[in-house]
Scaffold this motif. Structure first.
Motif, short mmCIF file in Angstrom:
data_model
loop_
_atom_site.label_atom_id
_atom_site.label_comp_id
_atom_site.label_asym_id
_atom_site.label_seq_id
_atom_site.Cartn_x
_atom_site.Cartn_y
_atom_site.Cartn_z
N MET A 139 -5.64 6.03 6.93
CA MET A 139 -6.11 6.23 5.56
C MET A 139 -6.28 7.71 5.23
O MET A 139 -5.89 8.16 4.16
CB MET A 139 -7.42 5.46 5.35
CG MET A 139 -7.27 3.94 5.48
SD MET A 139 -8.83 3.04 5.26
CE MET A 139 -9.17 3.41 3.52
N ASP A 140 -6.85 8.46 6.16
CA ASP A 140 -7.07 9.89 5.91
C ASP A 140 -5.76 10.64 5.73
O ASP A 140 -5.68 11.60 4.94
CB ASP A 140 -7.84 10.51 7.08
CG ASP A 140 -9.30 10.09 7.11
OD1 ASP A 140 -9.76 9.49 6.12
OD2 ASP A 140 -9.98 10.32 8.14
N SER A 145 -4.40 -2.57 3.90
CA SER A 145 -3.04 -2.04 4.05
C SER A 145 -2.91 -1.25 5.35
O SER A 145 -1.85 -1.25 5.97
CB SER A 145 -2.67 -1.17 2.85
OG SER A 145 -3.56 -0.08 2.70
N ALA A 175 -2.08 4.78 4.03
CA ALA A 175 -2.61 3.57 3.40
C ALA A 175 -3.81 3.94 2.55
O ALA A 175 -4.55 4.87 2.86
CB ALA A 175 -2.99 2.54 4.45
N GLU A 176 -4.03 3.16 1.49
CA GLU A 176 -5.16 3.42 0.60
C GLU A 176 -6.35 2.52 0.91
O GLU A 176 -7.49 2.87 0.61
CB GLU A 176 -4.74 3.21 -0.86
CG GLU A 176 -3.79 4.28 -1.38
CD GLU A 176 -3.53 4.10 -2.86
OE1 GLU A 176 -3.35 2.95 -3.30
OE2 GLU A 176 -3.53 5.11 -3.59
N THR A 177 -6.09 1.36 1.48
CA THR A 177 -7.17 0.41 1.75
C THR A 177 -7.17 0.03 3.22
O THR A 177 -6.17 0.21 3.94
CB THR A 177 -7.00 -0.88 0.92
OG1 THR A 177 -5.82 -1.56 1.37
CG2 THR A 177 -6.87 -0.55 -0.56
N THR A 196 1.72 3.72 -1.90
CA THR A 196 1.59 4.47 -3.14
C THR A 196 1.10 5.89 -2.90
O THR A 196 0.96 6.65 -3.82
CB THR A 196 0.59 3.78 -4.09
OG1 THR A 196 -0.67 3.65 -3.43
CG2 THR A 196 1.10 2.39 -4.47
N THR A 197 0.84 6.21 -1.64
CA THR A 197 0.31 7.52 -1.33
C THR A 197 1.40 8.43 -0.80
O THR A 197 2.52 8.02 -0.57
CB THR A 197 -0.84 7.40 -0.31
OG1 THR A 197 -0.36 6.66 0.81
CG2 THR A 197 -2.00 6.65 -0.92
N GLY A 202 0.78 -1.23 0.00
CA GLY A 202 0.00 0.00 0.00
C GLY A 202 0.81 1.27 0.00
O GLY A 202 0.30 2.33 0.32
N GLY A 243 -3.07 9.43 4.48
CA GLY A 243 -2.34 8.99 3.31
C GLY A 243 -1.28 7.93 3.56
O GLY A 243 -0.45 7.66 2.68
N SER A 275 3.12 7.46 2.76
CA SER A 275 3.63 6.10 2.93
C SER A 275 4.97 5.90 2.24
O SER A 275 5.70 4.98 2.55
CB SER A 275 2.62 5.09 2.38
OG SER A 275 2.32 5.36 1.03
#
Length: 314
Positions: A69-70, A79, A74-76, A6-7, A4, A72, A10
């Motif tokens: 997630m918020d 992850s 992790a995207e899922t 990719t943001t 994960g 950035g 991360s």
């Protein structure tokens, strides 16, 4: 391998992790600490109740996943949970019963490292009848047999008779005989409160530690504090006095005596420096009391409570 990455945030983690091999353990540990510290300001921490059991100062797993997630990291959800597992493995967050990794659930509660009550703690015993309560500290125990922890009064005379007459709780008596602390005055009482509390609740412990330190002397304490500081799971075992020889019988006591000797020597040689003074008389009892006072004043640095607060299982 951590998935994960990719943001925007991360990528910082990915720079330090390649196929699961850590290139720079210290930098990575600092980064995970930063994530946990930032998370601590963004999730709601409060007392929560589940199945009639109240857990102090904890947060929801779902709140932590949402934060990851918020922000950035992790995207899922999957992850984010994998990143959460890394935080748990490093001891930065922990499930309130140590049964789960970080999950996206509003029914699972977690502690941050500083709030977790697992590392051992002094026991405070409450009772409605104070006359029947067993003392939970050395100070209370000694006061209970006529001792006094203030001024120049000493516990020692009453302690000797109390030991001889069997007036002390057997557990406390056995500890005193094993530790061989004497005299039991104000200063040694404070020393004991720090480096060998009368009542200490041992932690439940984990199945796996990064480091188990046997012996709370100088090397052991430095190793435990330093390792816990970079996120390692650490257990510290000490049978007698934390601080080891250095605090209790070696470095600190010897330097205190040497200082008094140096002052006495300088007074005797004062005329060589053009100074007139009276005869230097050494009161060895006062020298030893100063030693005990200085030792007790720094004992908190090596205390069981301090190392538990650092995240070490004591």
């Amino acid at each position: 391998r951590i998935h994960g990455f990719t943001t925007r945030k991360s990528s910082r983690l990915a720079e330090n992790t390649t196929m699961g091999d850590i290139k720079n353990a210290v930098d990575e540990a600092k980064l995970w600490h930063e994530i946990a510290k930032e998370m601590q300001t963004r999730v709601l921490i409060k007392d929560r109740t589940y199945h009639f059991q109240t857990y102090k100062q904890c947060f929801l797993g779902s709140d932590a996943i949402r934060y990851l997630m918020d922000e950035g990291y992790a995207e899922t959800i999957q992850s984010a949970e994998e990143l959460g597992e890394q935080l748990v493995d490093r001891g930065l967050i922990v499930h309130v019963t140590k049964e789960h990794s970080l999950k996206n659930s509003d029914k699972l509660f977690y502690y941050f490292k500083d709030d977790a009550p697992f590392h051992g703690a002094k026991v405070t015993e409450a009772t409605k009848d104070e006359k029947t309560a067993k003392p939970s500290t050395w100070t209370k125990l000694f006061q209970g047999i006529g001792g006094n922890t203030s001024g120049e009064a000493s516990h020692q005379p009453s302690m000797v008779s109390a030991l001889a007459l069997g007036e002390i709780d057997p557990d406390a008596r056995d500890k005193l005989q094993k530790l061989e602390i004497s005299p039991l005055d104000k200063w040694n009482t404070e020393l004991l409160e720090n480096v060998h509390p009368l009542k200490w609740k041992d932690p439940k412990g984990d199945d796996k530690y990064n480091i188990v330190v046997i012996g709370g002397g100088t090397a052991g304490l430095v190793t435990a504090a330093g390792s816990a500081g970079v996120g390692a799971k650490v257990a510290l075992i000490e049978a007698e006095l934390l601080g080891g020889d250095c605090l209790n019988v070696g470095c600190v006591p010897s330097k205190a005596i040497l200082k008094s000797a140096k002052v006495a020597h300088m007074l005797k040689k004062a005329k060589e420096y053009g100074i007139t003074s009276g005869e230097a008389k050494v009161d060895f009892g006062a020298v030893m009391e100063r030693l005990r006072r200085l030792r007790s004043s720094i004992a908190h640095h090596d205390s069981a409570q301090r190392f538990a607060e650092l995240g070490v299982d004591v």
